[in-house]
Design a protein around this motif. Sequence first.
Motif, short mmCIF file in Angstrom:
data_model
loop_
_atom_site.label_atom_id
_atom_site.label_comp_id
_atom_site.label_asym_id
_atom_site.label_seq_id
_atom_site.Cartn_x
_atom_site.Cartn_y
_atom_site.Cartn_z
N ASP A 141 0.82 -1.22 0.00
CA ASP A 141 0.00 0.00 0.00
C ASP A 141 0.85 1.27 0.00
N SER A 201 -10.38 10.82 -7.37
CA SER A 201 -10.73 10.58 -5.97
C SER A 201 -11.67 11.66 -5.45
N ARG A 259 -2.59 3.90 7.93
CA ARG A 259 -2.88 3.14 6.72
C ARG A 259 -3.30 4.08 5.60
N VAL A 260 -3.19 3.57 4.37
CA VAL A 260 -3.62 4.36 3.23
C VAL A 260 -5.13 4.44 3.17
N VAL A 261 -5.79 3.29 3.42
CA VAL A 261 -7.24 3.24 3.28
C VAL A 261 -7.91 4.06 4.37
N SER A 291 -9.78 3.80 -0.17
CA SER A 291 -8.42 3.97 -0.67
C SER A 291 -8.29 5.28 -1.43
N LEU A 295 -5.95 8.26 -0.37
CA LEU A 295 -4.92 8.75 -1.29
C LEU A 295 -5.06 10.25 -1.51
#
Lengths: 110, 533
Positions: free
Chosen positions: A61, B204, B292-294, B326, B330
């Motif tokens: 990720d 996004s 985390r990315v998500v 995600s 991002l």
Amino acid sequence: MLLALLLCYAGFTALCLSMHRHYSDLLGHKLTPGRRLALKAVGWLSLGLSLWAGVAARGWDIGLVEWFAVLMASAVTLVFMLPYTPRLALVLAATGLLISPVVAVRQLLV
Amino acid sequence: MKEGFRQAMAWLHTWIGLLFGWLLFAIFLTGTMSYFDAEISHWSQPEIPLRPLDSGASVELAQGYLQQHANAASRWFIGLPDERAPALSVMWQNPGKPGERGTFVRKLLDPQTGAEVQARKSLGGEFFYRFHFQLQMPYPWGRWLSTAAAMVMFVALISGIIIHKKIFKEFFTFRPRKGQRSWLDGHNALGVLILPFHLMITYSSLVIFMSMVMPVSILTSYGKDTQAFFNDLFPAANAAKAAGSPATLAPLRPMLAVAGEQWQGGRVGRLVVNNPGDANASVSFYRHGGDRVVHTPGTGLLFNGVTGELESESALHAAPLVIAGSFYGLHMGHFAGPLLRWLYFLCGIGGTAMIGTGLVMWLKKRSLKHAQTGVLPFELKLVQVLNIASMSGLMIAVASFFWANRLLSTGFAERSGWEVNVFFISWGVTLLHALVRPGRSAWREQLGLGSLLFVGIPVINALTSDYGLTVSIPQGDWAMAGVDLTSLAVGVFLGWAALKTFVGVGLPAIAVGQTKRVKPIAGKPAPTAHEVH
């Protein structure tokens, strides 16, 4: 991220040199077919390895995000350095390629 | 046939780019600044002290403070300090009358002593962040407009790719000092080389506002009540009712330790206590966005507030939600460490510059015809005025916001609103200035003033507060020093740009340096001598 950055930058520089116009502009002589092939191979191989370097360092990720970031950053750096300081741009790529094995060993050990 | 299609795309790219370019420039610039929203907020509220991070102690202090000051509240919110935002923030919701939402109170605490921090009122980075998608318009119009702008940006990106004939052949090409050619090269290079960022950030933003972009699927199942849709998506946000019988709230610090174990070293970002002091009390721990990315809103660990035991963990499993999360993650880049955050910022600047170069090119191309007379027809003059005000004018407005933050009295009750007013008033003044001055002079004067204002930001900070560069750098307060140093760099850049407007006055820029070529660096210009290699 450092290894990925070095490999991305060197890879893009090799790909840039594999184009006739850039090669003769930067190095002052004509590109031979054999050298063109070699530069292409080095370029794509470096870019491929840089993806591995990014993902191996941080996982899929964040590693992938970082890889994209250094991919874009190295391309922009190269393109905007070339017309102003072409010699430095090439020296950076060569230095990067030379020290990348050291950085790779360090990344694998840590 | 193919050329016809390409021409149609070129027309589309040119005109939607122009119409939305000014707005997109502002959205991209303020959005880019938002990658450092916490740092800007820290700069604008320097009274909040920088302390070593200790989330256990912070939670304990917050609980103590809230039990003393908000024992009757229906909910507590605790935001833990991290390396970007030094304040321990506590907020509570007073119980509302039936059918009404209770009011919220928010306080900032010193994470070491637990004492309230009397920081000057300022929106700080939050202002730029909110502006980049709400555009200072009443709900929901600003969001609608920025979503429309995102859609246009997406169309402009795709049509831009289609009309670029030599994406690969000119991948590494930038030819400076060649007038129109250089602008096009720069525009193309910024567009192509940072394309992954452009596509990600634009797509996004459409995902983030998907309930506004494509509401039909939600409207058919939920009618007008879109909140019900989100309640179903994120059930953890629905809390149980209070039982009405009092019970002591268990200490939060041990729960924090359990949460840390559960997430294997993951950090807790914030926690919510529902019905504190009631038998039905519950505590939700939410993970820090940097882990985390998500992006996973509304998922976390739920503890029983009386026994202190872990009851359940809610997590995102549905694939569409993970994908949407995600893209959300991002876009926001909460997970980014310092280096990646800077790369995000630079990509954002690249996007802003791409839009800016596009706007400049549109006008340059059309004003060439009028270079002889030097007088632009009304419609071109309008574009010129809007170009100047939307770019250099916005830079002046941003700098003015920072100046207002340091110059308005800290005790002035309306200061937070006035910082925003100063931003818009200066922006308005730059528009008037661009109207009355000839184009090149307006550019030069605004870029020059912007340069002075930005270079002045670290100066005014050092003069009016105790947090100037000579203090912040030895202290290691890099958020504070970073804002100062970045302002300095922006000021130098604007000054350089202002000097550039002196070059080639009265000459059509395209005639300058057309015959120049990049010199080979090998020092041996005769290519024939090397053909044997």
